[in-house]
Design an enzyme around this catalytic site. Structure first.
Site, PDB file in Angstrom:
ATOM      1  CG  ASP A 149      -7.652  -0.017  -7.699  1.00  0.00           C
ATOM      2  OD1 ASP A 149      -8.542   0.763  -7.522  1.00  0.00           O
ATOM      3  OD2 ASP A 149      -6.356  -0.271  -7.159  1.00  0.00           O
ATOM      4  CD  GLU A 164      -2.232   0.606  -8.570  1.00  0.00           C
ATOM      5  OE1 GLU A 164      -2.876  -0.212  -8.180  1.00  0.00           O
ATOM      6  OE2 GLU A 164      -0.822   0.871  -8.502  1.00  0.00           O
ATOM      7  CE  LYS A 175      -6.884   2.492  -5.316  1.00  0.00           C
ATOM      8  NZ  LYS A 175      -5.788   1.850  -5.760  1.00  0.00           N
ATOM      9  CE  LYS A 196       0.560  -0.822  -5.732  1.00  0.00           C
ATOM     10  NZ  LYS A 196       0.256  -1.245  -7.315  1.00  0.00           N
ATOM     11  CB  VAL A 202      -8.679  -7.116  -7.040  1.00  0.00           C
ATOM     12  CG1 VAL A 202      -9.840  -8.050  -7.312  1.00  0.00           C
ATOM     13  CG2 VAL A 202      -8.894  -6.144  -8.439  1.00  0.00           C
ATOM     14  CB  THR A 203      -4.892  -7.884  -5.084  1.00  0.00           C
ATOM     15  OG1 THR A 203      -3.874  -6.983  -4.561  1.00  0.00           O
ATOM     16  CG2 THR A 203      -4.843  -8.060  -6.534  1.00  0.00           C
ATOM     17  CB  CYS A 239      -5.495  -1.478  -3.962  1.00  0.00           C
ATOM     18  SG  CYS A 239      -3.999  -1.123  -5.178  1.00  0.00           S
ATOM     19  CD  GLN A 250      -3.142  -7.073  17.327  1.00  0.00           C
ATOM     20  OE1 GLN A 250      -2.692  -6.352  18.233  1.00  0.00           O
ATOM     21  NE2 GLN A 250      -2.662  -7.027  16.087  1.00  0.00           N
TER      22      GLN A 250
HETATM   23  N1  TIU Z   1      -5.392  -2.654  -7.207  1.00  0.00           N
HETATM   24  C1  TIU Z   1      -4.165  -3.446  -6.585  1.00  0.00           C
HETATM   25  O1  TIU Z   1      -4.114  -4.206  -5.564  1.00  0.00           O
HETATM   26  N2  TIU Z   1      -2.965  -2.979  -7.319  1.00  0.00           N
HETATM   27  C2  TIU Z   1      -1.894  -3.978  -7.368  1.00  0.00           C
HETATM   28  O2  TIU Z   1      -0.990  -3.702  -7.860  1.00  0.00           O
HETATM   29  N3  TIU Z   1      -2.252  -5.323  -6.884  1.00  0.00           N
HETATM   30  C3  TIU Z   1      -1.173  -6.172  -6.818  1.00  0.00           C
HETATM   31  O3  TIU Z   1      -1.390  -7.224  -6.254  1.00  0.00           O
HETATM   32  N4  TIU Z   1      -0.174  -5.971  -7.764  1.00  0.00           N
END
Ligand code: TIU
Length: 226
Positions: free
Chosen positions: A24, A72, A129, A132, A157-158, A162, A202
């Protein structure tokens, strides 16, 4: 097989059965004036990883790894967007609303594009996709099985949304997973650090984390390759 230093211990992989997954790296999350910024986030934190992602892409491409990019995104009629996913944000910032870079998280809109700095090359996979995680409603598992992929190296990210969701989905499906520290970021630095700690706790319950230079050294690339 190649083994590299990682946390909590070495990550061993066969490059012929390994894919790099860049999650993403879209304009709406990383560019000023996009969805991420509209939600009140400081996107400069995310922009800072662009050079590391470029180096990681160059390393993977030079080594002949399969490269996968995810976005996304939703259909323009939002038929693949459950109401629960729209409801959280304030009006005007919901998925499908008109934003500074087009309709938010809608396929084909300018903000939905991958950043030009880390754009896919011809032949690389682009996975749209609606969730997430990268396996939900994408058919990706079947495609990876066809290619004999067993190891996944993650960036993007993030970290805690995701990337972590995709990594957990992959871990449950039996993939051996590695996250590259410098090539992932969160709007909340403490969330990134917490996520790395969760992944590696773990005995590596969700996978492993390595520094970019460890992967570059193992795959025969130089540090500042781009
Ligand atoms: N790609 C992804 O992480 N989508 C999000 O909505 N991330 C946020 O941190 N909002």
């Amino acid at each position: 097989m190649i083994a590299i230093d990682a946390q909590p211990d070495a990550f061993a992989f066969d490059p012929e059965r390994t894919a790099l997954v860049v999650i993403d790296m879209q304009r709406d999350f990383v560019e000023p004036g996009g969805f991420g910024a509209a939600l009140g986030n400081d996107v400069t934190l995310l922009r800072a990883i662009i050079p590391a992602v470029q180096q990681l892409l160059a390393t993977a491409r030079a080594a002949g790894l399969l490269v996968i990019h995810t976005r996304e995104s939703h259909q323009p009629d939002l038929s693949d967007c459950p109401p629960a996913k729209r409801e959280g944000a304030p009006a005007g910032m919901r998925i499908g609303d008109e934003g500074p870079m087009g309709r938010i998280l809608v396929r084909g809109e300018p903000g939905n594009d991958i950043l030009p700095e880390v754009a896919p090359l011809p032949g690389e996979w682009i996975i749209d996709k609606p969730g997430k995680g990268m396996f939900y409603a994408t058919g990706l598992q079947e495609r990876l099985a066809e290619q004999g992929i067993e190891y996944l190296i993650f960036a993007g990210v993030t970290t805690e949304v995701c990337v972590q969701t995709s990594m957990r989905e992959a871990n449950d499906r039996g993939y051996r997973c590695l996250l590259i520290d410098e090539a992932t970021e969160s709007y909340f630095p403490e969330f990134k650090q917490a996520t790395l700690a969760m992944i590696t706790a773990q005995g590596g319950i969700v996978g492993r984390v390595a520094q970019l230079h460890e992967l570059q050294r193992a795959l025969g690339a130089t540090h500042d390759r781009d």
